[in-house]
Enzyme design. Structure first.
Site, short mmCIF file in Angstrom:
data_model
loop_
_atom_site.label_atom_id
_atom_site.label_comp_id
_atom_site.label_asym_id
_atom_site.label_seq_id
_atom_site.Cartn_x
_atom_site.Cartn_y
_atom_site.Cartn_z
N LYS A 54 0.82 -1.19 0.00
CA LYS A 54 0.00 0.00 0.00
C LYS A 54 0.87 1.27 0.00
O LYS A 54 0.41 2.35 -0.30
CB LYS A 54 -0.87 0.04 1.28
CG LYS A 54 -1.80 -1.12 1.45
CD LYS A 54 -2.46 -1.01 2.83
CE LYS A 54 -3.31 -2.26 3.06
NZ LYS A 54 -3.72 -2.38 4.46
N GLY A 55 2.14 1.10 0.38
CA GLY A 55 2.99 2.26 0.67
C GLY A 55 3.18 3.25 -0.45
O GLY A 55 3.42 4.42 -0.22
N GLU A 110 7.49 2.15 -6.08
CA GLU A 110 7.64 1.61 -4.72
C GLU A 110 7.83 2.76 -3.73
O GLU A 110 8.24 3.86 -4.11
CB GLU A 110 8.86 0.66 -4.73
CG GLU A 110 9.22 0.02 -3.42
CD GLU A 110 8.13 -0.88 -2.83
OE1 GLU A 110 7.05 -0.36 -2.53
OE2 GLU A 110 8.40 -2.08 -2.62
N ASP A 111 7.52 2.51 -2.47
CA ASP A 111 7.68 3.57 -1.46
C ASP A 111 9.13 3.69 -1.00
O ASP A 111 9.69 4.78 -0.96
CB ASP A 111 6.75 3.34 -0.26
CG ASP A 111 6.88 1.95 0.38
OD1 ASP A 111 7.64 1.10 -0.14
OD2 ASP A 111 6.21 1.71 1.40
N ASP A 114 14.82 -1.05 0.83
CA ASP A 114 15.63 -1.25 2.04
C ASP A 114 16.65 -2.34 1.72
O ASP A 114 17.65 -2.08 1.05
CB ASP A 114 14.62 -1.63 3.14
CG ASP A 114 15.22 -1.77 4.51
OD1 ASP A 114 16.39 -2.10 4.63
OD2 ASP A 114 14.50 -1.55 5.50
N PHE A 164 14.06 4.41 10.84
CA PHE A 164 12.71 4.01 10.47
C PHE A 164 11.87 5.25 10.16
O PHE A 164 11.63 6.09 11.02
CB PHE A 164 12.05 3.20 11.59
CG PHE A 164 10.79 2.55 11.13
CD1 PHE A 164 10.84 1.38 10.39
CD2 PHE A 164 9.56 3.12 11.41
CE1 PHE A 164 9.67 0.79 9.91
CE2 PHE A 164 8.38 2.53 10.94
CZ PHE A 164 8.46 1.36 10.20
N VAL A 165 11.45 5.36 8.90
CA VAL A 165 10.71 6.56 8.48
C VAL A 165 9.24 6.25 8.22
O VAL A 165 8.88 5.14 7.85
CB VAL A 165 11.35 7.20 7.22
CG1 VAL A 165 12.74 7.72 7.51
CG2 VAL A 165 11.39 6.23 6.06
N ASP A 171 4.04 3.53 6.60
CA ASP A 171 3.34 3.35 7.88
C ASP A 171 4.22 2.78 8.97
O ASP A 171 5.33 2.30 8.72
CB ASP A 171 2.14 2.42 7.69
CG ASP A 171 2.58 0.96 7.53
OD1 ASP A 171 3.53 0.71 6.77
OD2 ASP A 171 1.99 0.08 8.19
N ARG A 177 0.40 6.94 7.50
CA ARG A 177 0.46 7.02 6.02
C ARG A 177 -0.01 8.38 5.52
O ARG A 177 0.38 8.84 4.46
CB ARG A 177 -0.42 5.94 5.39
CG ARG A 177 0.09 4.52 5.58
CD ARG A 177 -0.65 3.58 4.62
NE ARG A 177 -0.58 2.19 5.02
CZ ARG A 177 0.41 1.36 4.72
NH1 ARG A 177 1.43 1.80 4.03
NH2 ARG A 177 0.38 0.10 5.11
P1 5GP Z 1 12.99 -4.75 1.49
O1 5GP Z 1 13.62 -3.79 0.54
O2 5GP Z 1 13.78 -4.90 2.75
O3 5GP Z 1 12.64 -6.09 0.90
O4 5GP Z 1 11.58 -4.21 1.98
C1 5GP Z 1 11.10 -2.96 1.65
C2 5GP Z 1 9.80 -2.76 2.40
O5 5GP Z 1 10.06 -2.68 3.81
C3 5GP Z 1 9.16 -1.45 2.02
O6 5GP Z 1 8.27 -1.57 0.94
C4 5GP Z 1 8.47 -1.06 3.31
O7 5GP Z 1 7.19 -1.65 3.36
C5 5GP Z 1 9.32 -1.67 4.41
N1 5GP Z 1 10.27 -0.68 4.98
C6 5GP Z 1 11.61 -0.69 4.89
N2 5GP Z 1 12.16 0.37 5.54
C7 5GP Z 1 11.12 1.08 6.05
C8 5GP Z 1 11.03 2.29 6.83
O8 5GP Z 1 12.00 2.97 7.19
N3 5GP Z 1 9.76 2.70 7.13
C9 5GP Z 1 8.64 2.02 6.77
N4 5GP Z 1 7.47 2.53 7.15
N5 5GP Z 1 8.71 0.87 6.05
C10 5GP Z 1 9.92 0.41 5.69
#
Ligand code: 5GP
Length: 192
Positions: A54-55, A110-111, A114, A164-165, A171, A177
């Site tokens: 949803k991000g 994508e939001d 990470d 953590f943002v 969210d 959100r």
């Molecule tokens: P990855 O890249 O580790 O597979 O996962 C990415 C997902 O982790 C993002 O789409 C998001 O949902 C979540 N995520 C990673 N870092 C953060 C953060 O700092 N804040 C929030 N709210 N979600 C995060």
């Protein structure tokens, strides 16, 4: 109408555990720039924006209005399996695209990236479906925890530190959100 009760009247926007990183005005300006670049890169191409729910919803809604091209949109929802708090890279498709992408130019929205594990797997899945091109636009890039170093983000809004943002679609347990800015949630960090 009765006001929603929150502890000591702290609202979502004035929560003292929020430390603003990017203001609504900075975000608007950056999205305008991204929109101009994407508009120029995709001239004459059939563009499909694929939002990862949803991000990405707010980023996608704002970005698409800055892209001056005919385009269509679609959405996917995936859940990534975690081993404790670390993503394993296995994803389950909870909602797939509504339309085929064969012959289209796909821009995945994508939001935040990470570790990059979820997106790498998602791009592999989409890569087998005959699109003419697949690129990635991520509102935020958090490079420090990246495991998939080879993952290329074609369009990035902002690079963020390893904190953590929340806000602007991102969210914490479903909340925040709706914040029009990006903030570090300091209380989430002290808990972990
Ligand atoms: P990855 O890249 O580790 O597979 O996962 C990415 C997902 O982790 C993002 O789409 C998001 O949902 C979540 N995520 C990673 N870092 C953060 C953060 O700092 N804040 C929030 N709210 N979600 C995060």
């Amino acid at each position: 109408m009765e006001a929603i009760q929150t502890p000591s009247n702290v609202t979502e926007f004035t929560d003292p555990s929020l430390e603003v990183l990017f203001s609504a005005e900075q975000i608007r300006e950056r999205i305008r720039e991204l929109g101009r670049t994407i508009t120029s890169d995709y001239q004459g191409k059939e563009l499909v924006l694929v939002g990862v729910l949803k991000g990405s919803c707010i980023f996608m809604a704002d970005l698409m209005r800055e892209i001056d091209l005919p385009l269509t949109i679609d959405f996917m929802s995936v859940s990534s399996y975690k081993d404790g708090t670390v993503s394993t890279g296995d994803v389950e498709i909870l909602k797939d695209l509504s339309n085929p992408i064969r012959g289209k130019h796909v821009l995945v929205i994508e939001d935040i990236v990470d570790t990059g594990l979820t997106l790498t797997r998602l791009l592999e899945i989409l890569g087998s479906r005959g699109a003419d091109s697949i690129r990635l636009a991520s509102f935020l890039d958090k490079p420090e925890p990246r495991i998939k170093k080879e993952l290329v983000i074609d369009y990035t809004g902002f690079v963020v530190p390893n904190r953590f943002v929340v806000g602007y679609g991102l969210d914490a347990a479903g909340r925040y959100r709706n914040l029009p800015f990006i903030a570090v949630l300091t209380s989430a960090e002290t808990k972990t």
